[in-house]
Design an enzyme around this catalytic site. Structure first.
Site, PDB file in Angstrom:
ATOM      1  CB  SER A  39      -8.897  44.198  31.332  1.00 53.07           C
ATOM      2  OG  SER A  39      -9.201  45.170  30.340  1.00 53.07           O
ATOM      3  CG  ASP A  41      -4.792  47.321  19.741  1.00 55.87           C
ATOM      4  OD1 ASP A  41      -5.135  48.234  18.961  1.00 55.87           O
ATOM      5  OD2 ASP A  41      -5.428  47.033  20.768  1.00 55.87           O
ATOM      6  CG  ASN A  42      -5.851  49.559  14.837  1.00 56.44           C
ATOM      7  OD1 ASN A  42      -5.896  50.148  13.763  1.00 56.44           O
ATOM      8  ND2 ASN A  42      -5.680  50.211  15.992  1.00 56.44           N
ATOM      9  CB  CYS A  75      -3.902  41.825  23.904  1.00 59.18           C
ATOM     10  SG  CYS A  75      -2.227  42.027  23.271  1.00 59.18           S
ATOM     11  CB  CYS A 129      -0.687  30.003   9.849  1.00 56.11           C
ATOM     12  SG  CYS A 129      -1.178  29.729  11.572  1.00 56.11           S
TER      13      CYS A 129
END
Length: 422
Positions: free
Chosen positions: A78, A139-140, A203, A380
């Site tokens: 992926s 990504d964190n 993602c 939001c």
């Protein structure tokens, strides 16, 4: 604004380097002196994923002398849709090692160091200390805060980017830049508190278009080179936001120098995205805003804008408008809650709402503003965070809770087009 280069010129260029870098040697901002500075530079890239791939490719191709690649993951099928450093044969390999091999093929004149480690409080200072610029392609939030704080402690500039769905953001943090650059900015000027691990979409859960990664990664790489060589105006205290659906770029100023000032837009900009938990990861637009002409106000409810069912999970902007009008007349009772960060609310807000950022949703103060037995409507920037907050609160005692589809951006598009978008 002019600023001094971070790195002194390295060794003289070889004939092979003159040949390879000929097209950028002709740029007056780089030239031979700048190329020698690149040759002596050391950049640490955190993450070899969707953002790391274009960043690493650009920096190595440009001739940055030493590039560290920090990633503890392995390549999965992926990943290949957006992590363009890798090929099918790399599946199952350690990302940092596979990236180093691919980059060596791209430019054997630079040194790429694969660092197959997770960033922790025990190793982060040692990792950061050896490099001139730290680039965050993670990504964190846990890793971001750890690495940023280490860079801040050691006086390093920290180049950051984020992508989700069709949206992306990029900026530069530097706690104590040279005086010529003005006041420093840090990660906490943009995200005041570290969100909980489950507050931001990723993602993996929300998806991302690979070309958006390439767009933001290119911006990050350019900012890194500008830092190293001392040219151009840095994205210091400026958040550059890209909306791939609208093909727009927009700038939002933040930090001490920008507090109390309206966001500045470049001449060609028109709109863009926000992101989760003060926009850690941008959220997408919903059909409500992409299928209606921008700037079309709604003045009277129609069949599609009538009051929603009392237990509706998601409202349209015009349904919320009808509810607010009914509340004004004393016919409805509910609490409208803005779950964004204060800096976002300073740009635009829906009148009659309470500010309760995501990280404070279960606080005692929040419970006072929105008791469990009240009807609560959340919003939001778009609807990524509010949807997560709605589900989270439903699991924690609230029985009548919904959110605004498309968020404040759809509200402005459909109801109050004269208000700012960001």
């Amino acid at each position: 604004m002019p600023h001094a280069p971070l790195v002194s010129p390295g060794a003289e260029l070889t004939p092979a380097e003159f040949s390879r870098y000929a097209r950028q040697l002709t740029l007056p901002q780089i030239g031979i002196d700048g190329q020698r500075r690149l040759k002596a530079s050391r950049v640490l890239v955190l993450g070899a994923g969707g953002l790391g791939s274009p960043v690493l490719t650009s920096l190595v191709a440009a001739g940055v002398g030493t590039v560290g690649v920090v990633d503890s993951d392995t390549v999965e099928p992926s990943n290949l849709q957006r992590q363009t450093l890798f090929s099918t044969t790399d599946v199952g390999r350690q990302k940092a090692v596979a990236a180093a091999d691919a980059l060596a093929e791209l430019n054997p004149l630079v040194e790429v160091l694969p660092l197959v480690v997770r960033v922790t409080s025990a190793n982060v200072l040692a990792l950061v200390a050896d490099y001139d610029v730290i680039v965050d392609g993670t990504d964190n939030f846990e890793t971001r805060y750890l690495a940023h704080d280490a860079a801040k402690l050691l006086g390093k500039p920290y180049v950051w980017g984020s992508v989700l769905r069709f949206d992306g953001q990029a900026t530069v943090f530097w706690a104590a830049p040279p005086a010529a650059l003005g006041t420093g900015v840090t990660l906490r000027d943009l995200f005041a508190e570290e969100p909980a691990a489950d507050e931001g979409e990723t993602c993996a859960t929300a998806g991302v278009l690979g070309s958006i990664c390439a767009s933001i990664g290119s911006v990050i790489a350019t900012e890194t080179i500008k830092l190293l060589l001392g040219f151009g105006e840095l994205l210091l205290g400026r958040l550059l936001v890209h909306d791939g659906l609208d093909a727009t770029w927009r700038e939002i100023r933040f930090g001490p120098a920008a507090r109390g000032a309206a966001p500045r837009e470049p001449a060609a900009a028109s709109s863009e995205p926000g992101s989760s938990s003060a926009s850690a990861d941008p959220a997408p637009r919903t059909n409500s805003e992409t299928t209606r002409p921008k700037g079309t106000p709604v003045t009277e409810p129609t069949a599609s804008t009538a009051l929603p069912e009392p237990n509706a999970e998601r409202l349209t902007p015009t349904q919320l408008k009808a509810l607010l009008d009914a509340r004004e007349r004393g016919e409805q009772s509910f609490v409208l809650v803005d779950v964004r960060e204060p800096w976002e609310r300073d740009i635009v807000q829906i009148e009659g709402s309470e500010l309760i950022p995501m990280s404070h949703l279960l606080s005692d103060e929040a419970r006072e503003k929105m008791p469990h037995d009240d009807r609560v409507i959340l919003y939001c920037h778009h609807d990524g965070r509010s949807g997560q907050a709605r589900d989270y609160m439903a699991r924690n005692g609230w029985s009548n809770i919904s959110d605004l589809g498309g968020g404040v951006d759809a509200w402005v598009t459909d109801v109050e087009p004269d208000k700012a978008r960001y």
